[in-house]
Design a protein around this motif. Structure first.
Motif, PDB file in Angstrom:
ATOM      1  N   PRO A  21      21.400  16.906 -20.039  1.00 21.60           N
ATOM      2  CA  PRO A  21      20.711  15.732 -19.490  1.00 21.60           C
ATOM      3  C   PRO A  21      19.767  15.028 -20.450  1.00 21.60           C
ATOM      4  CG  PRO A  21      19.798  17.762 -18.586  1.00 21.60           C
ATOM      5  CD  PRO A  21      21.030  18.153 -19.335  1.00 21.60           C
ATOM      6  N   THR A  22      19.166  15.744 -21.380  1.00 22.77           N
ATOM      7  CA  THR A  22      18.172  15.111 -22.250  1.00 22.77           C
ATOM      8  C   THR A  22      18.026  15.892 -23.551  1.00 22.77           C
ATOM      9  OG1 THR A  22      15.841  14.403 -22.441  1.00 22.77           O
ATOM     10  CG2 THR A  22      16.292  16.400 -21.166  1.00 22.77           C
ATOM     11  N   THR A  23      17.543  15.209 -24.561  1.00 21.91           N
ATOM     12  CA  THR A  23      17.230  15.867 -25.838  1.00 21.91           C
ATOM     13  C   THR A  23      15.833  16.471 -25.815  1.00 21.91           C
ATOM     14  OG1 THR A  23      16.214  13.907 -26.829  1.00 21.91           O
ATOM     15  CG2 THR A  23      18.608  14.138 -27.051  1.00 21.91           C
ATOM     16  N   GLY A  24      15.038  16.037 -24.843  1.00 20.55           N
ATOM     17  CA  GLY A  24      13.645  16.442 -24.813  1.00 20.55           C
ATOM     18  C   GLY A  24      12.738  15.503 -25.576  1.00 20.55           C
ATOM     19  N   ASN A  25      13.322  14.434 -26.135  1.00 21.46           N
ATOM     20  CA  ASN A  25      12.527  13.459 -26.883  1.00 21.46           C
ATOM     21  C   ASN A  25      12.983  12.060 -26.480  1.00 21.46           C
ATOM     22  OD1 ASN A  25      12.298  11.545 -29.400  1.00 21.46           O
ATOM     23  ND2 ASN A  25      10.735  13.133 -29.697  1.00 21.46           N
ATOM     24  N   ALA A  26      12.051  11.222 -26.097  1.00 19.09           N
ATOM     25  CA  ALA A  26      12.408   9.913 -25.540  1.00 19.09           C
ATOM     26  C   ALA A  26      13.170   9.053 -26.528  1.00 19.09           C
ATOM     27  CB  ALA A  26      11.144   9.188 -25.077  1.00 19.09           C
ATOM     28  N   GLN A  27      12.748   9.032 -27.799  1.00 24.25           N
ATOM     29  CA  GLN A  27      13.422   8.188 -28.780  1.00 24.25           C
ATOM     30  C   GLN A  27      14.836   8.674 -29.064  1.00 24.25           C
ATOM     31  OE1 GLN A  27      12.765   5.263 -30.294  1.00 24.25           O
ATOM     32  NE2 GLN A  27      10.982   5.056 -28.955  1.00 24.25           N
ATOM     33  N   ARG A  28      15.026   9.991 -29.111  1.00 23.55           N
ATOM     34  CA  ARG A  28      16.381  10.520 -29.309  1.00 23.55           C
ATOM     35  C   ARG A  28      17.267  10.176 -28.112  1.00 23.55           C
ATOM     36  NH1 ARG A  28      16.797  16.567 -30.425  1.00 23.55           N
ATOM     37  NH2 ARG A  28      18.954  16.011 -30.867  1.00 23.55           N
ATOM     38  N   ASP A  29      16.714  10.257 -26.892  1.00 23.32           N
ATOM     39  CA  ASP A  29      17.495   9.877 -25.715  1.00 23.32           C
ATOM     40  C   ASP A  29      17.912   8.414 -25.797  1.00 23.32           C
ATOM     41  OD1 ASP A  29      17.242  12.408 -24.725  1.00 23.32           O
ATOM     42  OD2 ASP A  29      15.973  11.886 -23.023  1.00 23.32           O
ATOM     43  N   ILE A  30      17.008   7.549 -26.261  1.00 19.36           N
ATOM     44  CA  ILE A  30      17.342   6.134 -26.433  1.00 19.36           C
ATOM     45  C   ILE A  30      18.449   5.978 -27.468  1.00 19.36           C
ATOM     46  CG2 ILE A  30      16.475   3.910 -27.267  1.00 19.36           C
ATOM     47  CD1 ILE A  30      13.742   4.700 -26.081  1.00 19.36           C
ATOM     48  N   MET A  31      18.356   6.732 -28.568  1.00 19.41           N
ATOM     49  CA  MET A  31      19.372   6.655 -29.612  1.00 19.41           C
ATOM     50  C   MET A  31      20.745   7.037 -29.062  1.00 19.41           C
ATOM     51  SD  MET A  31      19.396   8.449 -33.395  1.00 19.41           S
ATOM     52  CE  MET A  31      19.377  10.145 -32.792  1.00 19.41           C
ATOM     53  N   PHE A  32      20.808   8.109 -28.291  1.00 15.35           N
ATOM     54  CA  PHE A  32      22.096   8.547 -27.764  1.00 15.35           C
ATOM     55  C   PHE A  32      22.601   7.606 -26.667  1.00 15.35           C
ATOM     56  CE2 PHE A  32      21.193  13.227 -29.056  1.00 15.35           C
ATOM     57  CZ  PHE A  32      21.492  12.899 -30.378  1.00 15.35           C
ATOM     58  N   THR A  33      21.682   6.975 -25.949  1.00 17.81           N
ATOM     59  CA  THR A  33      22.087   5.942 -24.993  1.00 17.81           C
ATOM     60  C   THR A  33      22.719   4.766 -25.735  1.00 17.81           C
ATOM     61  OG1 THR A  33      20.352   6.576 -23.437  1.00 17.81           O
ATOM     62  CG2 THR A  33      21.261   4.354 -23.216  1.00 17.81           C
ATOM     63  N   LEU A  34      22.160   4.428 -26.887  1.00 18.16           N
ATOM     64  CA  LEU A  34      22.759   3.395 -27.735  1.00 18.16           C
ATOM     65  C   LEU A  34      24.195   3.765 -28.097  1.00 18.16           C
ATOM     66  CD1 LEU A  34      22.487   0.858 -29.653  1.00 18.16           C
ATOM     67  CD2 LEU A  34      21.752   2.483 -31.418  1.00 18.16           C
ATOM     68  N   TYR A  35      24.401   5.018 -28.488  1.00 20.71           N
ATOM     69  CA  TYR A  35      25.761   5.468 -28.809  1.00 20.71           C
ATOM     70  C   TYR A  35      26.702   5.212 -27.631  1.00 20.71           C
ATOM     71  CZ  TYR A  35      23.736   8.302 -32.656  1.00 20.71           C
ATOM     72  OH  TYR A  35      23.085   8.752 -33.783  1.00 20.71           O
TER      73      TYR A  35
END
Length: 308
Positions: A253-267
């Motif tokens: 569900p999450t990387t545990g880091n907001a910016q990484r989650d945004i990056m993977f959402t971009l993917y």
């Protein structure tokens, strides 16, 4: 005479791969590595292999002039996952600016900057990921503000090594299957992939090898340091074919880091590099032989899983 190359991030994956590869060519290159901790095991190992280890910190510009002094070339990478900047991705941008300015002052002839495109541009404004934007702004700083004409940019992709180094691929508890576990990224998301140890290092050396003859062609170019586009579903298919074990993709569900989650959402929205076809002809023109997913699975993943 061998050319001195400064490598940052040499105790990590990108910089470490470049430093180790260049050390195999002592007749052509002298390797100097920048680290905050010369006493770390990784730094000591590099010193044993012949690298000159210097203490410095990209966040402290006062330490950089000495590090870049007398260097013909440099490979510079900043690391969002560094514990000292993990909650401040803007620090990466300042590190890149500090490095470029110090290299320009030192008269570095070939400056390779490991970077990323603008998330805002590739997503047409839907996603803003500061991990991407900070690196991208450094591109503009180098090219348009300080006009550092020794620079060439390398785009990196999703790392095959993450299957091993970040433990994304594991055997199931009963040992009869394999799971490929990644946060957020969906199974049909298109990922531009790179085997950092072999291909980022090889591309970097090829740029250095060709710079004197081809710098007018390479200056300010973005070279894609990746070999092919794969989805997680396709990666699972290759793992299953090579190992003979059923392989399942699991989205965490999450990387545990907001910016990484945004990056993977971009993917998920755009793929890692929408519209980019691999391999990059500019890379092939440098004479680089790229390595692919199946070879990685056989040589690195299978032994890691204890299946060799």
């Amino acid at each position: 005479m061998a050319k001195r190359i400064l490598v940052t991030g040499a105790t990590g994956n990108q910089g470490g791969s470049v430093a180790k590869f260049l050390l195999e060519y002592p007749d052509k290159y002298k390797v100097r590595v920048l680290t905050r901790n010369p006493e770390s095991d990784a730094a000591k190992w590099l010193a044993q292999q012949g690298a000159e280890v210097v203490k410095g910190d990209l966040t402290d510009a006062s330490t950089l002039d000495a590090a870049f002094s007398d260097c013909w070339g440099a490979f510079v990478v900043t690391n969002f996952y560094d514990a000292t900047i993990k909650d401040d991705p803007a620090s990466e941008e300042q590190q890149g600016r500090n490095a470029a300015l110090a290299a320009q002052r030192a008269g570095v002839s070939c400056f390779i900057w490991s970077t990323l495109p603008s998330s805002v541009e590739i997503s047409k404004g839907e996603v803003c990921c500061e991990i991407y934007e900070g690196k991208h702004r450094v591109d503009g700083f180098i090219r348009d503000e300080i006009k550092f004409d020794a620079a060439v940019f390398v785009y990196t992709g999703n790392f095959y090594e993450n299957m091993v180094l970040r433990g994304h691929v594991v055997k199931t508890d009963d040992g009869k299957g394999i799971e490929f576990r990644q946060p957020v990224i969906q199974q049909d998301t298109t990922l531009h992939m790179v085997w950092v140890e072999k291909d980022l290092s090889g591309i970097t050396k090829a740029i250095f090898d060709n710079w004197d003859e081809r710098k007018e062609q390479l200056r300010y170019e973005h070279l894609c340091a990746m070999d092919a586009v794969h989805t997680p579903r396709e990666i699972c298919e290759v793992i299953q074919r090579v190992t003979g074990l059923p392989t399942k993709y699991v989205v965490l569900p999450t990387t545990g880091n907001a910016q990484r989650d945004i990056m993977f959402t971009l993917y998920n929205k755009t793929g890692t590099y929408p519209g980019v076809v691999l391999p990059d002809q500019k890379v092939l023109d440098l004479g680089v032989q790229l390595h692919g997913l199946e070879q990685f699975v056989k040589e690195r993943l299978v032994p890691h899983l204890g299946l060799g």
